[in-house]
Design a protein around this motif. Sequence first.
Motif, short mmCIF file in Angstrom:
data_model
loop_
_atom_site.label_atom_id
_atom_site.label_comp_id
_atom_site.label_asym_id
_atom_site.label_seq_id
_atom_site.Cartn_x
_atom_site.Cartn_y
_atom_site.Cartn_z
N SER A 77 0.85 -1.19 0.00
CA SER A 77 0.00 0.00 0.00
C SER A 77 0.88 1.24 0.00
O SER A 77 2.01 1.22 0.52
CB SER A 77 -0.94 0.01 1.21
OG SER A 77 -0.20 -0.08 2.42
N ASN A 130 0.78 5.88 -0.38
CA ASN A 130 0.05 7.15 -0.44
C ASN A 130 -1.32 7.02 0.24
O ASN A 130 -2.37 7.28 -0.35
CB ASN A 130 -0.12 7.60 -1.90
CG ASN A 130 -0.47 9.07 -2.01
OD1 ASN A 130 -0.22 9.85 -1.09
ND2 ASN A 130 -1.06 9.46 -3.14
N SER A 175 -8.59 7.53 0.66
CA SER A 175 -8.08 6.82 -0.52
C SER A 175 -6.73 6.18 -0.22
O SER A 175 -6.06 6.54 0.75
CB SER A 175 -7.94 7.77 -1.72
OG SER A 175 -6.96 8.76 -1.47
N VAL A 176 -6.34 5.24 -1.08
CA VAL A 176 -5.06 4.56 -0.94
C VAL A 176 -4.67 4.01 -2.31
O VAL A 176 -5.54 3.74 -3.15
CB VAL A 176 -5.16 3.41 0.09
CG1 VAL A 176 -6.11 2.31 -0.40
CG2 VAL A 176 -3.79 2.82 0.41
N GLU A 177 -3.38 3.88 -2.55
CA GLU A 177 -2.88 3.22 -3.76
C GLU A 177 -2.33 1.85 -3.38
O GLU A 177 -1.61 1.70 -2.39
CB GLU A 177 -1.77 4.05 -4.41
CG GLU A 177 -2.25 5.41 -4.91
CD GLU A 177 -1.12 6.22 -5.53
OE1 GLU A 177 -0.07 5.62 -5.85
OE2 GLU A 177 -1.28 7.44 -5.69
N GLU A 214 1.93 0.51 -12.24
CA GLU A 214 0.73 1.36 -12.31
C GLU A 214 -0.21 0.91 -11.21
O GLU A 214 -0.99 -0.02 -11.38
CB GLU A 214 0.06 1.24 -13.68
CG GLU A 214 0.94 1.68 -14.84
CD GLU A 214 0.26 1.45 -16.18
OE1 GLU A 214 -0.68 2.19 -16.51
OE2 GLU A 214 0.67 0.51 -16.88
N ARG A 215 -0.13 1.59 -10.08
CA ARG A 215 -0.88 1.15 -8.90
C ARG A 215 -2.38 1.40 -9.07
O ARG A 215 -2.81 2.26 -9.84
CB ARG A 215 -0.35 1.87 -7.66
CG ARG A 215 1.10 1.51 -7.35
CD ARG A 215 1.58 2.20 -6.09
NE ARG A 215 1.80 3.62 -6.29
CZ ARG A 215 2.97 4.15 -6.63
NH1 ARG A 215 4.02 3.37 -6.81
NH2 ARG A 215 3.11 5.45 -6.78
N THR A 261 -5.88 2.65 -7.43
CA THR A 261 -6.32 3.59 -6.40
C THR A 261 -7.73 3.25 -5.93
O THR A 261 -8.65 3.15 -6.75
CB THR A 261 -6.29 5.04 -6.92
OG1 THR A 261 -4.96 5.37 -7.32
CG2 THR A 261 -6.74 6.01 -5.84
N THR A 265 -10.88 4.62 -3.67
CA THR A 265 -11.41 5.88 -3.16
C THR A 265 -12.66 5.62 -2.31
O THR A 265 -13.10 4.48 -2.18
CB THR A 265 -11.76 6.84 -4.31
OG1 THR A 265 -12.71 6.20 -5.18
CG2 THR A 265 -10.51 7.18 -5.12
N THR A 312 -6.54 4.41 7.11
CA THR A 312 -6.73 5.72 6.48
C THR A 312 -6.53 6.82 7.53
O THR A 312 -6.91 6.67 8.69
CB THR A 312 -8.14 5.84 5.89
OG1 THR A 312 -9.11 5.51 6.90
CG2 THR A 312 -8.31 4.89 4.72
N GLU A 321 -3.21 15.45 0.65
CA GLU A 321 -4.67 15.39 0.59
C GLU A 321 -5.18 16.55 -0.28
O GLU A 321 -5.06 17.72 0.10
CB GLU A 321 -5.27 15.48 1.99
CG GLU A 321 -6.78 15.34 2.05
CD GLU A 321 -7.22 13.89 2.16
OE1 GLU A 321 -8.43 13.64 2.13
OE2 GLU A 321 -6.36 13.00 2.29
#
Length: 269
Positions: A134, A136, A141-143, A185-186, A188, A190, A222, A248
């Motif tokens: 994981s 960002n 949200s998270v990548e 290319e992660r 995302t 949301t 989060t 953010e």
Amino acid sequence: MKPHFTHLSLTLLFFWVTTGLANGQTCSGAYLLGAGNILSTSAEFWWNCNEQYAQFSLEYKPTTTATWSSLNDIQSDNDGYGRDYGQRITLTNLIPNTTYQWRVRTICTNGNSSTFVAGTNFTTVCPGVVNPFSFNILSTSVELGWGCAEQYAQFTLEYKPTTATTWSSLSAIQSDYEGYGRDNERVTLTNLIPNTTYQWRIRTICASGNPSDPIPGRNFTTACPGVVNPFSFNILSTSVELGWGCAEQYAQFTLEISMDMGVTIREWS
């Protein structure tokens, strides 16, 4: 370059050579056979041979069938002693989720052939992802990213708060431009719940349509991120410009300023 032998391999080699000679053969069989990088429709094979610059025939079949498929006229690798020095043989178009047996025969330079030597059976599988991570992590949200040995597979991503029982899912995720997972290319996610710990897992969907077992990633929480790189600029006698960054997007901020002696605190939101 001469081959290297252990006591066990010398014993096995002596058995194969003397057995061949007893049967009127002068061509030694392969030894130290191995199979690896086994995917849903392909696998790699290697072996050693005491006969330098021999050729080989590789035969393979599902254990439930009687007919062998074959790959003939296989040349020795660079050092001439089998196919073990980074020059493995790859079989493709195998049947997913199937157990195979395989064997190798040596064709020596004098025209004689050895008997077949069998390798250990293997089963084609759809491989799970590797190194899920994981990145960002923000308030909603998270990548997420991962690698996979199966090129151009698709993936199903499932996630949920650790306190929940129902999984949310994101299906038909394509591999990235290199084709080996999504580490370049992660993905995302949301609309997550702020200040919440999530668990997540990935399942590979191979081109054959067969899925892997789900592989879990490490839980993440989060959070509202703090600012980064705060700075002051254009400092005058009664004014100053202040700036900062924040991961953010479109967040609001509270700015507090106090005098050196701690007498006055001014706050802006």
